[in-house]
Each structure stands twice: as structure tokens, then as C-alpha cells.
Design an enzyme around this catalytic site. Structure first.
Site, mmCIF file in Angstrom:
data_model
loop_
_atom_site.group_PDB
_atom_site.id
_atom_site.type_symbol
_atom_site.label_atom_id
_atom_site.label_comp_id
_atom_site.label_asym_id
_atom_site.label_seq_id
_atom_site.Cartn_x
_atom_site.Cartn_y
_atom_site.Cartn_z
ATOM 1 N N HIS A 137 -5.003 -2.967 7.009
ATOM 2 C CA HIS A 137 -4.853 -3.289 5.591
ATOM 3 C C HIS A 137 -6.241 -3.659 5.050
ATOM 4 C CE1 HIS A 137 -3.002 -4.721 1.905
ATOM 5 N NE2 HIS A 137 -3.678 -5.839 2.021
ATOM 6 N N ASP A 158 0.838 -1.206 0.000
ATOM 7 C CA ASP A 158 0.000 0.000 0.000
ATOM 8 C C ASP A 158 0.873 1.255 0.000
ATOM 9 O OD1 ASP A 158 -2.514 -1.582 0.480
ATOM 10 O OD2 ASP A 158 -1.460 -2.054 2.321
#
Lengths: 434, 434
Positions: free
Chosen positions: B274, B246
Site C-alpha cells: 500500500h 485502492d
């Protein structure tokens, strides 16, 4: 800061944020933008100062489909020479065909990580795919973007080899058509030969004059021969057919048999064709510097089982893993490139399928045949002089030579040598390769 | 030559060729052989002189299925200290779960090549799979054999974490069950939570006391929390949930928007879970050392589009490429490990999902939450002090914190904290992750 040859389509002035927003939102949409190439082949480098942004001017996107176009973040300009934290080598251009396939999916990330050409060598990747794989190529480019490799400065994707091969110093030709149901080896030679004839012509027209070409797509020896015949302006000795995976597998099997770790095995040659006629050479191979035949005192195993074990690896792997050997093939391509760009260790050598003209082994000229080579690390190689032969080895080498001569007759229409005559013997495709 | 603790099952004497033939043909059959482990946890190293071979004595193979057993050429003994050509570090043991999957297929070859732990760090790979994937694991081990990585000294495969995690210094937990049709997030938390509870217990029982654990299998934050709760003898701060992909994607999107190369983007934090509640932080992020908000003068894009672009990458990739992002995930795992074993560059930081106790940001304790970290390169990390917050950032961090608190209540039965109560909000699985 050095600013070299600014193409007119690059906007060098600092942009206002409204302009920036326009250009960069285009970029973040990931539309490919066709960047005009400088005609004299030199690279365009634009300098970007802190807090000053640059983006290529938007030009027509209609051409994008057929061009080797930049992708996403790799469309941005940069200036390696302005980097005060690191001294970079001059960027090299590397083309990879079959770039959306599984072997490439391993190889591209290895190239980009620096493990092949070193930590100070920036690279540009030119990805060649097919109309059908264009979307997948964009996916690959996205993953390369998201990996933030500092060495990877440019990524282009395209389906026309005349665009993608422009100025490339390396061409890694992995893409090839698989054999369809009921297709004879002659048919496979023909359909893939046509691809490699076209790619040879494209390399001849647009690649660097000293491009190194590594053919992986099968049948790789004859594909490499067709490719070099169609690229008369590139030295024939620059073309390689990959037999390094076979060499690596042979080393592993010898290590296993001798009960030593594989780093003790050296001087292994794969002779001949990347097919079942290939000859893994145990006569010249060494373990801990000692001839293999003195360490492995089992002639029956060496003569009857060893070669089969090397050749069956791919088939066994497919049975176990359900896929063909993409990761280890990519590793062997890395090994093959590294063998050309780093000096060969004293006393050792490596195998590569190379052009036979001038070979000291008595192998027929004008073929691509795997033989033992050494390199000074300059991208070039020379044949090894001190190899020995016995009747067994010579007999088997002759068989592979005969096969390659037959394959050559079968592709005469693609090498410009007349009418093809196909008198191929039995199917010699390696297990696990389709 | 140093010969350390020779286990009785190793035959140290030089073998006659007939014995060799017997042992090595067993090895070359690639049957896995159960090697008794030394009970005190120290490694067995046998010295192999030139032209002298050693092989482990054949012992019962019935146990092989359930043991973390050596594979093929990696069953051979070797002596790193006898190598006069190179000075090697002490071998480290790395466990990888989900080892037959696509992420691991990239990661294992990166670990073995030396690009993660360096060119003088030999490694042992302990591959954890399932009964169903055991054949595929053998295929992976075969490809590792054929790659001849000089740093890869041992490969074990197994399906019991109590065997595979023995003495490991790193545990990269990639394997997780995918969400089945119609399965709620609570169901996914439960089935995967059970796996990570078991793996936590196994790590607690047999791993190195300072093992670093990287959880990739989703939902990774809560899986990591469950894992650490079941491993009370391992420091809680050794557990990480991977949010590095990410972070990398966020850096790439900021670079694209600003029209700079991605190496100019620093200080990017992913806060929180996440999941789609994650917060890519553009307030603290910098481009060429300048706050992003001063470079990208487009609050609407930053607040409304940027996060979505980061989160949608996985989904877009699946559409284009037809598969989820294995290669770039593996790269981000490499990045995450490297961030712990090399000193963080001055003034920068990296994101990792870590245990919240002692955090200076006011985030609820006893969670695994992605936050900005710095490392001295010793495998450990500390929180970054000089980050700033505004209302927008705090509000979004709170939302992710609330989600993780809810996930924690939902797995109370797996963390030993009572009866689970699942009051999860909407589905927050990231696109492209199943």
C-alpha cells in the site's frame, strides 16, 4: 431492455474507441458536465449492452457552476431494468443541503449504503452547497464514487436550489448559517429564515408534489414553518423539524436511570420546539411497557434533572470530543426517515416537529411543533390519540408553544404575514448547537 | 431465561428504588466503572425481568483509566436470550484502535448499525485510544449511546491493548502515528512498527485464538507483518493490510474510462504494498465479464495514467475537501470485512494484503503482500488460482516485492530477526496519506 425517452443530447449509438477515449477522458478529468433535463420531469434511462459504451455528449460547461450537475462516474448512463441479477425499485431523488458539512458526511454514506431505504431501492443524491463549499462538494462526490455503492446511481452537485431540488421526493435540509458572535436569536431567525424561505419557494416550484421535507438546520421548527409557508403547493404536513436526536437522547437517559438497556424504552415524546423549552415527556413514556413513573420512582430526578440531561448532551459532547454531534445527528435523521417509511411498531410512536393544524392536543394551529406520530410506512403519519397530560406537562408544553408563537411573529416578513415583531424571551438555543 | 455464570460483583437481586437511585445516578454521571472480568473468558449475562432492574456493583474507579472499561448505558446488563421478539446470534467482540479518529468515527457507526455483520448479529465494541484521546473516546461512546443501536450491546474504552483486546474476534487497527516534519519513511516504520509490535503481543496474549486482524494504520503492510510476527499463537493468515480502498478506486477509474457504471467492473487486484509501488492490475480485470484490455483499447492510458489516477485520489481529495478520505476509507474497511464473512461471488475475487507463505504467484515468502483472494464467507480466504501475468505486470510486482523486502530488513529489530538495516529507496508514501 427498456429505453425510455432518450434526450437528444445522449448519443445512443455505439461509439468507436477514439470517440470513447475523448468522452471518457473528459469524464475521468472529473469536469462536471451539464446534462439537459427532460422537460416533462420523467427520467432518462439509456441501455448499455455488454462491451458497448455510452457517454453523454459534451455540452457547454460554462453553465456548470450554477447547475445541479452530475459528477464523474455518476454522469454515466445505466439501465436498472436490464439488470437480470436483481429487481430494483424505481429510483428516488433525495436532496441534501449543507452537503459538505459533517452531519451530511455521515448521512450521505448512510443513504447510499441502503440502510435507510433498503437494499433494493436505488437512489440519486442531489447535493446542495454554497459557492464557498463547491470544491468540498466535489470531494464528497469523489468519496461517494470511490465507495462503489451499488444503490447510488446518480450524484449531482449544485448551489442553486431551483436546480438541485428538481423532482426530489425527499429534501433533507441540513445547511444553515451558524450564529455569529453577538448575534441575537432574532438575528439568527432572520438570516436562516431567508434561506428556508428561498428553499421553500424552490421546492414549491420544482420538487415532487409530494416531497417530504426534513428540516435540521436551526432554529429548525421555525425554519420548517417558513419553508412550508413558502411552498403552498406542497402539503404542509409533509414538512418535519428534526427532534429525533432529542428523543433518542431522552430514551438513553431513561434507560440509564432505570438500569435497563435502551431498547426497553418506548413511547417517548419530545413536545414543542427544538430549543431549551422542549419537553421530553416522561408521563407517557414506558419502560418494558410500564409507565416510566412506576419504574423510576424519583419525581425530583424526572422533573428537575432529566430534561437538563437530555438538553446538555450536545454541550458535554463538544467539551469531550471537541466537535458537535455529527454522527448521532445523522443516525437520528436516518431514524426519522425510517419512521416514515416503515410501519410504526404496535403501541409505540415517534416524535417529529410537524404542522399543528388538526392536532388533537389543543396546541395552537399554524405552528411546527414536535408531537407524537405514527406511520403506516407510506411516508405519511397521523397523530397519536392515546396520550395523557397532567398539569406539569401542560404547563411546560404551553411555554414551548408561547415561544414558537413568538418566533412566528418574529418571522412574519418571511411567511407573508405582515411586519415582523420580535418579542423573544431569553436565549433558548440548545447547548452544543451554534 | 438463561442466567450464565454470574460474577460475584453483579447484584442479581431486585434492588429497592433507593439503591437503584444510587447506582443509576452513578451511571448517569457517565463515570466509567471497572467491571471485573470472568477469568475463563466466558461472558457474563444477567437476566433482567420487566420492571426489575440491575446494575453492576460500584467497584473501585481508580483502575478505570488503564482498563478497557464499559461506558455509560453499556455498563448495564442484558439478556439476549430472554428476547422473545428476535433470535440473536452470539455476540462478537470487535476492537478498534485509533477509535477517536475520523475513519473510526465513520466505521464504528457502520459496525453498530448492522451493515457489516448483519441485522441479527449483536456486537461489542472495544475502543482503543491514547491517554490524550481518552476524553474524545468518551465523546464517541456518548454518541454511540445516543444512537440507540439495538445491535450494539457493549462499549468499552481504554488505552491498554492488553485490556481492550481481551477475547476480541476482530481487531481493526486504524490508529498510527502520522509522519512528523522531516521524518524519513524509515523513521515512520520504526515508530509505528513499535506500536504494532506491542499490539501484536497483546493480541497474542489475550485475543481470541482465531482473531482476524485488519491493519489500516500506515505503512500497513509492514505494520501487519510486524504485528503477526509478534503474535506467534495466532495464524499468520489471519492478518490483513487494507488495500481495499485502492481496489475500489481502481474499479471506479476503470468504469469512468470505459463509460460503464462501476458495478460492471470485476476481478480487480491490487498487488503489493500500500504505497506508490502498488500495482492496480488491469490485465486480469474485467468489465461486463470481458478483459479490460479488450474494452479499453488504450494501452498508454492503462500503463501510464491509470495507476497514477488511482494513487492520486487521496491527494486530490485533500485539496478539494481539506481532509483525508475518512468516509470512503471506512466504507472500504466494511467491504474488506464483508468479503471475509460473505461468500465471494462466483468468478470474482477481492484484494487484501495477506501473508505470502504458500502463495501460488511466486512472490517471496514471509511478507504481507496484497494479492487476489476468495472467501467461503467463514472469515478465512484462499488464493485465486486463475490469474495471468505478462512482463509488464511481473516487472511492477517485483518492484513492490523488493520494496517490501527492504521494509522488512528495516524493521528486523521489531520482528525478532536481528539488526535492522534500512536501505529504503525513494519516498513511496501515497499522496494524501500522512
Amino acid at each position: 431492455m427498456v429505453v425510455a425517452e432518450l434526450s437528444p443530447s445522449y448519443n445512443k449509438t455505439s461509439l468507436h474507441s477514439s470517440q470513447l477515449s475523448f468522452f471518457s477522458s473528459r469524464l475521468s478529468d472529473h469536469r462536471r458536465i451539464s446534462l439537459p433535463r427532460p422537460q416533462n420531469g420523467r427520467r432518462v434511462v439509456c441501455s448499455v449492452a455488454s462491451n458497448q459504451v455510452q457517454a453523454p455528449s459534451p455540452v457547454q460547461t460554462e453553465e456548470a457552476k450554477t447547475k445541479g450537475d452530475c459528477y464523474g462516474v455518476f454522469c454515466l448512463t445505466y439501465d436498472l431494468e436490464a439488470d437480470e441479477t436483481k429487481s430494483w425499485k424505481k429510483l428516488i431523488n433525495i436532496a441534501v443541503s449543507g452537503a459538505a458539512g459533517m452531519i451530511s458526511n455521515h448521512l450521505l454514506f448512510k443513504l447510499a449504503s441502503g440502510e435507510v431505504f433498503g437494499p433494493d431501492q436505488p437512489i440519486a443524491l442531489k447535493l446542495l452547497g454554497s459557492e464557498r463549499s463547491l470544491q468540498a462538494l466535489e470531494g464528497v462526490a469523489m468519496e461517494l464514487e470511490d465507495s462503489l455503492f451499488p444503490l447510488l446511481r446518480e450524484v449531482n452537485i449544485g448551489i442553486d436550489p431551483y436546480d438541485v431540488f428538481q423532482d426530489v421526493e425527499w429534501a433533507l435540509l441540513i445547511g444553515a448559517k451558524p450564529r455569529g458572535p453577538g448575534m441575537e436569536r432574532a438575528g439568527l431567525l432572520d438570516i436562516n429564515g431567508q434561506i428556508f424561505a428561498e428553499q421553500g419557494k424552490a421546492l414549491n416550484a420544482v420538487a415532487s408534489r409530494n416531497v417530504k421535507v426534513m428540516v435540521v438546520g436551526n432554529p429548525c421548527n421555525t425554519n420548517a414553518l417558513i419553508c412550508l409557508k413558502n411552498a403552498p403547493n406542497i402539503p404542509a404536513k409533509n414538512f418535519h423539524a428534526l427532534t429525533r436526536l432529542d428523543e433518542n437522547r431522552a430514551k438513553c437517559q431513561l434507560a440509564l436511570k432505570a438500569g435497563v438497556f435502551y431498547d426497553k424504552v418506548s413511547n417517548v415524546t419530545i413536545w414543542g420546539n427544538h430549543s431549551t423549552t422542549q419537553v421530553p415527556d416522561f408521563l407517557n413514556a414506558r419502560i418494558n411497557g410500564i409507565p416510566v413513573k412506576e419504574v423510576i420512582n424519583d419525581t425530583k430526578w424526572l422533573e428537575e434533572e432529566f430534561t437538563e440531561m437530555v438538553q446538555n448532551r450536545g454541550g458535554v459532547l463538544i467539551k469531550k470530543w471537541g466537535r458537535s454531534s455529527a454522527a448521532s445527528t445523522a443516525v437520528s435523521i436516518v431514524d426519522a426517515i425510517r419512521s416514515l417509511v416503515t410501519p410504526t411498531p404496535e403501541g409505540d410512536w415517534f416524535s417529529s416537529g410537524v404542522y399543528t393544524n388538526g392536532n388533537p392536543y389543543g396546541i395552537a394551529e399554524d405552528l411546527v411543533f414536535s408531537m407524537p406520530c405514527r406511520s403506516k410506512g407510506d411516508g405519511d403519519y397521523e397523530f397519536v390519540k392515546d396520550v395523557i397530560f397532567d398539569d406539569y406537562l401542560l404547563r411546560r408544553i404551553s411555554k414551548s408553544e408561547a415561544e414558537l408563537l413568538a418566533e412566528k411573529r418574529c418571522v412574519a416578513h418571511l411567511t407573508g404575514e405582515g411586519i415582523a415583531v420580535c418579542d423573544l424571551p431569553e436565549d433558548t438555543m440548545l447547548p452544543g448547537e451554534v
